[in-house]
Motif scaffolding. Structure first.
Motif, PDB file in Angstrom:
ATOM      1  N   VAL A  97     -27.675  31.726  39.129  1.00 49.74           N
ATOM      2  CA  VAL A  97     -27.161  30.566  38.421  1.00 49.74           C
ATOM      3  C   VAL A  97     -27.993  29.345  38.764  1.00 49.74           C
ATOM      4  O   VAL A  97     -28.361  29.131  39.912  1.00 49.74           O
ATOM      5  CB  VAL A  97     -25.680  30.328  38.810  1.00 49.74           C
ATOM      6  N   GLY A  98     -28.323  28.529  37.753  1.00 46.83           N
ATOM      7  CA  GLY A  98     -29.045  27.287  37.965  1.00 46.83           C
ATOM      8  C   GLY A  98     -30.547  27.439  38.060  1.00 46.83           C
ATOM      9  O   GLY A  98     -31.247  26.471  38.319  1.00 46.83           O
ATOM     10  N   SER A  99     -31.070  28.641  37.848  1.00 45.67           N
ATOM     11  CA  SER A  99     -32.516  28.821  37.953  1.00 45.67           C
ATOM     12  C   SER A  99     -33.169  28.665  36.587  1.00 45.67           C
ATOM     13  O   SER A  99     -32.538  28.835  35.553  1.00 45.67           O
ATOM     14  CB  SER A  99     -32.832  30.196  38.541  1.00 45.67           C
ATOM     15  N   TYR A 100     -34.447  28.334  36.603  1.00 45.73           N
ATOM     16  CA  TYR A 100     -35.219  28.205  35.378  1.00 45.73           C
ATOM     17  C   TYR A 100     -35.867  29.554  35.089  1.00 45.73           C
ATOM     18  O   TYR A 100     -36.395  30.203  35.987  1.00 45.73           O
ATOM     19  CB  TYR A 100     -36.300  27.129  35.516  1.00 45.73           C
ATOM     20  N   PRO A 124     -32.649  20.696  26.280  1.00 48.47           N
ATOM     21  CA  PRO A 124     -32.725  21.937  27.058  1.00 48.47           C
ATOM     22  C   PRO A 124     -31.981  23.067  26.331  1.00 48.47           C
ATOM     23  O   PRO A 124     -30.972  22.840  25.671  1.00 48.47           O
ATOM     24  CB  PRO A 124     -32.033  21.596  28.374  1.00 48.47           C
ATOM     25  N   VAL A 125     -32.502  24.262  26.433  1.00 43.21           N
ATOM     26  CA  VAL A 125     -31.866  25.433  25.836  1.00 43.21           C
ATOM     27  C   VAL A 125     -31.053  26.113  26.929  1.00 43.21           C
ATOM     28  O   VAL A 125     -31.560  26.371  28.019  1.00 43.21           O
ATOM     29  CB  VAL A 125     -32.920  26.410  25.252  1.00 43.21           C
ATOM     30  N   THR A 126     -29.812  26.365  26.654  1.00 46.46           N
ATOM     31  CA  THR A 126     -28.924  26.974  27.639  1.00 46.46           C
ATOM     32  C   THR A 126     -28.683  28.420  27.266  1.00 46.46           C
ATOM     33  O   THR A 126     -28.344  28.728  26.124  1.00 46.46           O
ATOM     34  CB  THR A 126     -27.586  26.230  27.685  1.00 46.46           C
ATOM     35  N   ALA A 127     -28.850  29.308  28.211  1.00 40.76           N
ATOM     36  CA  ALA A 127     -28.553  30.726  28.004  1.00 40.76           C
ATOM     37  C   ALA A 127     -27.406  31.107  28.924  1.00 40.76           C
ATOM     38  O   ALA A 127     -27.289  30.604  30.032  1.00 40.76           O
ATOM     39  CB  ALA A 127     -29.784  31.574  28.312  1.00 40.76           C
ATOM     40  N   SER A 128     -26.563  31.963  28.438  1.00 37.26           N
ATOM     41  CA  SER A 128     -25.446  32.398  29.261  1.00 37.26           C
ATOM     42  C   SER A 128     -25.194  33.873  29.029  1.00 37.26           C
ATOM     43  O   SER A 128     -25.652  34.448  28.048  1.00 37.26           O
ATOM     44  CB  SER A 128     -24.183  31.600  28.935  1.00 37.26           C
ATOM     45  N   GLY A 129     -24.475  34.452  29.939  1.00 37.40           N
ATOM     46  CA  GLY A 129     -24.124  35.858  29.818  1.00 37.40           C
ATOM     47  C   GLY A 129     -22.623  36.032  29.839  1.00 37.40           C
ATOM     48  O   GLY A 129     -21.877  35.088  30.080  1.00 37.40           O
ATOM     49  N   LEU A 130     -22.188  37.233  29.575  1.00 38.47           N
ATOM     50  CA  LEU A 130     -20.768  37.538  29.584  1.00 38.47           C
ATOM     51  C   LEU A 130     -20.446  38.414  30.785  1.00 38.47           C
ATOM     52  O   LEU A 130     -21.263  39.227  31.202  1.00 38.47           O
ATOM     53  CB  LEU A 130     -20.377  38.271  28.298  1.00 38.47           C
ATOM     54  N   LEU A 131     -19.263  38.234  31.325  1.00 37.50           N
ATOM     55  CA  LEU A 131     -18.816  39.095  32.399  1.00 37.50           C
ATOM     56  C   LEU A 131     -18.396  40.447  31.828  1.00 37.50           C
ATOM     57  O   LEU A 131     -18.382  40.663  30.621  1.00 37.50           O
ATOM     58  CB  LEU A 131     -17.661  38.436  33.154  1.00 37.50           C
ATOM     59  N   GLU A 132     -18.027  41.356  32.695  1.00 38.07           N
ATOM     60  CA  GLU A 132     -17.763  42.741  32.306  1.00 38.07           C
ATOM     61  C   GLU A 132     -16.693  42.865  31.211  1.00 38.07           C
ATOM     62  O   GLU A 132     -16.855  43.616  30.267  1.00 38.07           O
ATOM     63  CB  GLU A 132     -17.325  43.532  33.536  1.00 38.07           C
ATOM     64  N   HIS A 133     -15.589  42.124  31.329  1.00 35.19           N
ATOM     65  CA  HIS A 133     -14.482  42.275  30.393  1.00 35.19           C
ATOM     66  C   HIS A 133     -14.518  41.283  29.247  1.00 35.19           C
ATOM     67  O   HIS A 133     -13.624  41.266  28.423  1.00 35.19           O
ATOM     68  CB  HIS A 133     -13.147  42.148  31.135  1.00 35.19           C
ATOM     69  N   GLU A 134     -15.537  40.439  29.193  1.00 36.28           N
ATOM     70  CA  GLU A 134     -15.615  39.469  28.112  1.00 36.28           C
ATOM     71  C   GLU A 134     -16.249  40.113  26.896  1.00 36.28           C
ATOM     72  O   GLU A 134     -17.105  40.992  27.006  1.00 36.28           O
ATOM     73  CB  GLU A 134     -16.437  38.256  28.531  1.00 36.28           C
ATOM     74  N   CYS A 135     -15.820  39.688  25.744  1.00 38.96           N
ATOM     75  CA  CYS A 135     -16.429  40.143  24.501  1.00 38.96           C
ATOM     76  C   CYS A 135     -16.649  38.927  23.615  1.00 38.96           C
ATOM     77  O   CYS A 135     -16.307  37.810  23.971  1.00 38.96           O
ATOM     78  CB  CYS A 135     -15.557  41.197  23.822  1.00 38.96           C
ATOM     79  N   GLU A 136     -17.206  39.153  22.436  1.00 33.05           N
ATOM     80  CA  GLU A 136     -17.555  38.033  21.574  1.00 33.05           C
ATOM     81  C   GLU A 136     -16.341  37.394  20.914  1.00 33.05           C
ATOM     82  O   GLU A 136     -16.363  36.242  20.546  1.00 33.05           O
ATOM     83  CB  GLU A 136     -18.530  38.507  20.504  1.00 33.05           C
TER      84      GLU A 136
END
Length: 171
Positions: A97-100, A124-136
Motif C-alpha cells: 500500500v502507498g507504493s508507486y 494521479p491515476v489510482t489503482a485498487s484491488g478487491l479483497l477475497e470476498h468483494e465483487c463488482e
C-alpha cells in the motif's frame, strides 16, 4: 341552494381534493366498522415477527449475486488478516500500500489509452484491488442530507453522484 352555500361546498371539495393529493395513500377509517374488520383483506402476515418470507423476493436480478454473510465481523476480520499476511509476504503478485508502480495495460482501444495518458499527466491515476470476498456488484445504503448552506430543492429522480473514498457512484 344559495350562492354562498354552493361556494362553501366547492371550497370544501377543493380542500378535500388537495388533502388527497398531498397524502394519496391515506384512507379514512369508517366510524361504524372496526378498522381490523374493514382492512382484514390487507393483513397478509399473521405475525410480522414470527412469519417467514423469502428475503430475495422482489429484489432486482443482481442482488442474489451479492454474498450474504452469517457473521460479517468475523468474516471481515479473517479477510483483512489474510490480506495483511499476503502483503507482508512480499509476494510478486501483491503491491504494498502507498507504493508507486508502473502499470502495463494491454488490449485496450486507442482512444481509451490516449484519454488515460492525458489524464495521467494532470492527475494521479489510482489503482485498487478487491479483497477475497468483494465483487463488482454491491448494495450501498446512503443517508442523504442537504448541507445547511444549500437551499435549492432536490428533485425526485435527479441523478446524484456519491463519492466513497476514490470511487464514484451515480444513482
Amino acid at each position: 341552494m344559495t350562492r354562498e352555500n354552493i361556494q362553501d361546498e366547492l371550497k370544501a371539495i377543493k380542500e378535500d381534493n388537495a388533502a388527497d393529493e398531498e397524502f394519496p395513500d391515506e384512507v379514512d377509517t369508517p366510524l361504524d366498522v372496526p378498522a381490523r374488520m374493514r382492512f382484514a383483506k390487507y393483513r397478509l402476515l399473521k405475525s410480522f415477527r414470527n412469519s417467514s418470507w423469502d428475503p430475495n423476493e422482489s429484489l432486482p436480478k443482481d442482488y442474489p449475486r451479492n454474498f450474504n454473510y452469517h457473521n460479517f465481523k468475523r468474516t471481515q476480520k479473517n479477510v483483512l488478516a489474510k490480506a495483511l499476511e499476503m502483503e507482508q509476504e512480499n509476494r510478486e503478485d501483491c503491491v504494498p500500500v502507498g507504493s508507486y508502480t508502473r502499470l502495463h495495460i494491454m488490449d485496450i482501444p486507442n482512444d481509451v489509452a490516449s484519454t488515460l495518458c492525458k489524464l495521467a499527466k494532470t492527475n494521479p491515476v489510482t489503482a485498487s484491488g478487491l479483497l477475497e470476498h468483494e465483487c463488482e456488484v454491491s448494495v450501498l445504503h446512503f443517508s442523504v442530507k442537504k448541507h445547511e448552506t444549500y437551499h435549492a430543492p432536490i428533485k425526485s429522480k435527479e441523478e446524484l453522484i456519491f463519492h466513497v473514498g476514490f470511487r464514484q457512484f451515480v444513482a
